[in-house]
Motif scaffolding. Structure first.
Motif, short mmCIF file in Angstrom:
data_model
loop_
_atom_site.label_atom_id
_atom_site.label_comp_id
_atom_site.label_asym_id
_atom_site.label_seq_id
_atom_site.Cartn_x
_atom_site.Cartn_y
_atom_site.Cartn_z
N GLY A 264 8.00 1.98 -0.20
CA GLY A 264 6.98 1.02 0.23
C GLY A 264 7.33 0.32 1.52
N HIS A 265 6.40 0.33 2.49
CA HIS A 265 6.68 -0.34 3.76
C HIS A 265 5.47 -1.05 4.35
CE1 HIS A 265 5.50 3.86 4.78
NE2 HIS A 265 4.74 3.22 5.65
N GLU A 266 4.33 -0.99 3.65
CA GLU A 266 3.10 -1.60 4.20
C GLU A 266 2.67 -2.69 3.23
OE1 GLU A 266 0.21 1.43 4.98
OE2 GLU A 266 -1.04 0.07 6.15
N VAL B 114 -5.71 -7.51 4.55
CA VAL B 114 -4.69 -7.81 5.55
C VAL B 114 -3.47 -6.90 5.40
CG1 VAL B 114 -3.27 -9.57 4.39
CG2 VAL B 114 -3.76 -9.76 6.84
N VAL B 115 -3.30 -6.32 4.21
CA VAL B 115 -2.14 -5.45 3.99
C VAL B 115 -2.10 -4.32 5.01
CG1 VAL B 115 -3.31 -3.98 2.28
CG2 VAL B 115 -0.84 -4.18 2.22
N PHE B 116 -3.25 -3.87 5.49
CA PHE B 116 -3.29 -2.74 6.42
C PHE B 116 -2.92 -3.14 7.85
CE2 PHE B 116 -6.16 -1.55 2.91
CZ PHE B 116 -5.39 -0.51 2.42
N ALA B 117 -2.83 -4.47 8.10
CA ALA B 117 -2.36 -4.92 9.40
C ALA B 117 -0.85 -4.68 9.53
CB ALA B 117 -2.66 -6.40 9.60
N SER C 34 0.82 -1.22 0.00
CA SER C 34 0.00 0.00 0.00
C SER C 34 0.85 1.27 0.00
CB SER C 34 -0.89 0.01 1.24
OG SER C 34 -1.62 1.22 1.30
N VAL C 35 0.31 2.32 -0.59
CA VAL C 35 0.91 3.64 -0.42
C VAL C 35 0.55 4.09 0.99
CG1 VAL C 35 0.61 4.18 -2.85
CG2 VAL C 35 -1.08 4.98 -1.22
N CYS C 36 1.33 5.02 1.55
CA CYS C 36 1.07 5.48 2.91
C CYS C 36 1.33 6.98 2.94
CB CYS C 36 2.00 4.76 3.88
SG CYS C 36 1.96 5.42 5.56
N SER D 227 -4.15 3.70 -2.50
CA SER D 227 -3.82 2.88 -3.67
C SER D 227 -3.03 1.69 -3.15
CB SER D 227 -2.93 3.66 -4.64
OG SER D 227 -3.57 4.84 -5.05
N VAL D 228 -3.41 0.50 -3.61
CA VAL D 228 -2.65 -0.69 -3.20
C VAL D 228 -2.03 -1.31 -4.46
CG1 VAL D 228 -2.76 -2.97 -2.14
CG2 VAL D 228 -4.11 -1.09 -1.21
N LEU D 229 -0.71 -1.41 -4.45
CA LEU D 229 0.00 -1.90 -5.65
C LEU D 229 0.14 -3.42 -5.61
CD1 LEU D 229 2.79 0.82 -5.76
CD2 LEU D 229 0.47 0.89 -6.70
N HIS D 230 -0.05 -4.01 -6.79
CA HIS D 230 0.08 -5.48 -6.92
C HIS D 230 1.18 -5.80 -7.91
CE1 HIS D 230 -3.57 -6.34 -4.59
NE2 HIS D 230 -3.99 -5.20 -5.08
#
Lengths: 212, 389
Positions: free
Chosen positions: B59-61, B164-167, B36-38, B385-388
């Protein structure tokens, strides 16, 4: 007349400012200089390791762990019960090498002496229980000889024994607490080889002399 | 592999970069499935934290799948789905032992910058500049995670990546913000910033006992989402005097706790904001503390101000007098990911918190730069925005 007066006033103000700034800079420099004793520079640094004293001593007496810990940057050879010979290389791969004689004085105290390194030096390490069960304070005293010119050149080149001492203590703490010294130097990046080289120089600056 | 790299202030590009390798026995290599972007990345991208180097991977999340483990890794096997805390912690120092993971002594290999800036160096953070250790980030196909046994956690079955990415960061940060407030039940909590962290902080405050949560932002769509998804009351600061509104909503008392989830690039209206922008642009202050000032002024006497928005250096016009004379408790910090993640994963699995709605814009890695643009400019209702890759 007014013109001359203004000139004198300006000169006076400038002189006072220059002397004031000069004194402040000198005092600051003096505060940051290592102590001098009988021709030796003396630096004292400490680090707190979150382990009891026995565990810290145990770390240095467990040969296998120690060899694993120093692998890549030093070799240790036991001379007798109480003394060791250490050959260390610059971990960054600079090609410099130094030899130290290490003597154990008693539980929690050891001394070392470097004869043929870039700078003659000797030091002492003492282990003290940290308050509040915070583990062990490793207190180190480093004495080194260096002429003023050599010291200035050394500092310019980045061989400040004080920085080296701080690095070593940090490294030791990390090895005891988590079994490794973390390194991000070869992490992937989108840099060209030239940019990577420049970044490595920045990394080196940000790594050197840091304290946990 | 492909990775989203920082190429200078405001410039991002996807580049071919070498793949990471195991470097220590505790390392794991994770194939990134969602990253995810943060909001805190924006400070790096925009050059407010001057420790980025051209080519750094952001990127760290993130969440992903373990593809390789070091010889000392015990808790993970190849093929495991994991979520990784953005803060790197060694697990062996006093701070880690007392669960203050973001203060880890041994995880920032480049401590000099932060020591000079802050007196001591806190933990390293993945993909977060050379001030935080110079780690490569997660907007890439693969990432090396040091101390894998400490920092990576197995994902419960059936929980999708975009939830779960936001955990990894937003949830533990929000939870810690609420945890700082020392809630015992029945409190009124105000939250500045209706982004991912703010919304998670609001939900956490509810779960920890807050009776009412009031959220402050200027984007009607974000406030509407928060009202609908979390059940908060809202204040739009572009239309309403925040201090006045909070005082009235609490019958003169002020909120019991104020959570600041905005950070150093906070916005406002009026002359003070213009003053802050000028000072920050001229680098006479590094951070704009608009929302912290408001939180301190709004908080009830003896209340708690909890700061989880990221600040880097120096601020101007900090209302220390208000904080002192109202006997406020100020608590702040980077989140202790590893302390909260297992508990949060349980809460996601049980449906108590569902952060999946934050992922408004799932995008391929190649569109990373656009993902940040949508996010920064809050276009198209973008929360995250969540990158894949």
């Amino acid at each position: 007349m007014t013109n001359n007066g203004t000139r004198w006033a300006l000169l006076g103000v400038t002189t006072v400012t220059a002397v004031g700034v000069g004194r402040a800079v000198a005092r600051r420099r003096h505060r940051r200089q290592p102590e001098r004793q009988d021709g030796w520079y003396v630096v004292r640094r400490g680090v707190t390791v979150d382990r009891p004293r026995d565990a810290v001593i145990g770390f240095w007496t467990d040969r296998e762990r120690l060899d694993r810990a120093v692998a890549g940057w030093a070799t240790l050879e036991q001379v007798d019960d109480r003394s060791w010979r250490c050959v260390a290389r610059d971990p960054a791969g600079g090609g410099t090498e130094w030899r130290a004689e290490i003597t154990v004085d008693g539980p929690g105290t050891l001394r070392w002496r470097v004869e043929d390194g870039p700078v003659p030096q000797e030091g002492r390490i003492e282990l003290v229980d940290a308050p509040q069960g915070r583990g062990t304070e490793i207190r180190a005293e480093l004495r080194y000889r260096s002429g003023p010119l050599r010291r200035v050149f050394g500092l310019v080149k980045g061989d400040d024994p004080d920085l080296g001492l701080r690095d070593t203590l940090r490294r030791v703490k990390s090895l005891i607490e988590c079994g490794q010294v973390i390194d991000t130097r070869r992490d992937p990046s989108g840099r060209s080889p030239g940019q990577e080289k420049a970044t490595d120089k920045v990394r080196e600056k940000l790594m050197t002399g840091g304290r946990a | 592999m492909r990775a989203l790299c920082w190429e200078g202030v405001g410039k991002l590009a996807v580049r071919d970069v070498p793949e990471p390798a195991i470097r220590a026995e505790g390392d794991i290599i994770v194939r990134v499935r969602a990253s995810s972007v943060c909001g805190s990345d924006l400070h790096l991208i925009n050059g407010y934290l001057p420790a980025m180097r051209e080519g750094d991977i952001l990127g760290h999340e993130f969440t992903g799948e373990v593809v390789e483990t070091g010889s000392g890794v015990r808790r993970h096997q190849v093929g495991d789905r994991v979520v990784v805390g953005s803060v790197v912690a060694c697990g062996g120092c006093w701070y880690c032992r007392t669960e203050q993971y973001s203060l880890c002594d041994n995880s920032n290999p480049q401590p000099v910058f932060t020591e000079k800036l802050w007196g001591h160096s806190p933990a390293g953070i993945l993909g977060y500049s050379h001030a935080a250790g110079g780690y490569a980030g997660s907007h890439a196909e693969y990432i090396r995670v040091p101390f894998g046994d400490v920092g990576a956690f197995p994902v419960p079955d059936g929980v999708p990546d975009d939830s779960v990415v936001f955990a990894s960061d937003a949830m533990p940060t929000g939870w810690m913000a609420a945890d700082f407030c020392g809630l015992t039940g029945g409190e009124v909590v105000a939250v500045w910033g209706a982004g991912g962290v703010g919304q998670m902080a609001a939900r956490s405050a509810q779960l920890l006992g807050a009776e009412r949560v009031i959220m402050i932002d200027r984007f009607p769509d974000r406030l509407a989402t928060a009202a609908e998804r979390v059940g908060v009351e809202t204040i739009n600061y572009a239309e309403t005097d925040v201090l006045e509104a909070l005082r009235e909503m609490t019958a003169g008392r002020g909120p019991d706790a104020c959570i600041e989830a905005v950070g150093m690039e906070s916005h406002d209206v009026g002359p003070t904001y213009a003053y802050d922008r000028v000072k920050q642009s001229a680098r006479l202050q590094t951070d704009r503390p608009t929302s912290v000032r408001q939180a301190i002024m709004a908080c009830r006497k003896g209340g708690t101000v909890s700061i989880v928005g990221v600040y880097a250096g120096l601020v101007d016009k900090f209302p220390l007098g208000a904080a002192m004379n109202k006997a406020l408790v100020l608590r702040m910090g980077q989140m202790h990911a590893q302390r909260y993640i297992p508990m949060l994963l349980d809460r996601i699995a049980s449906g108590e918190i569902d952060p999946g709605y934050l992922a408004t814009h799932p995008l391929p890695l190649e569109e990373g730069a656009r993902g940040y643009e949508l996010f920064e400019k809050k276009q198209d209702g973008c929360l995250r925005s969540v990158l894949h890759p």
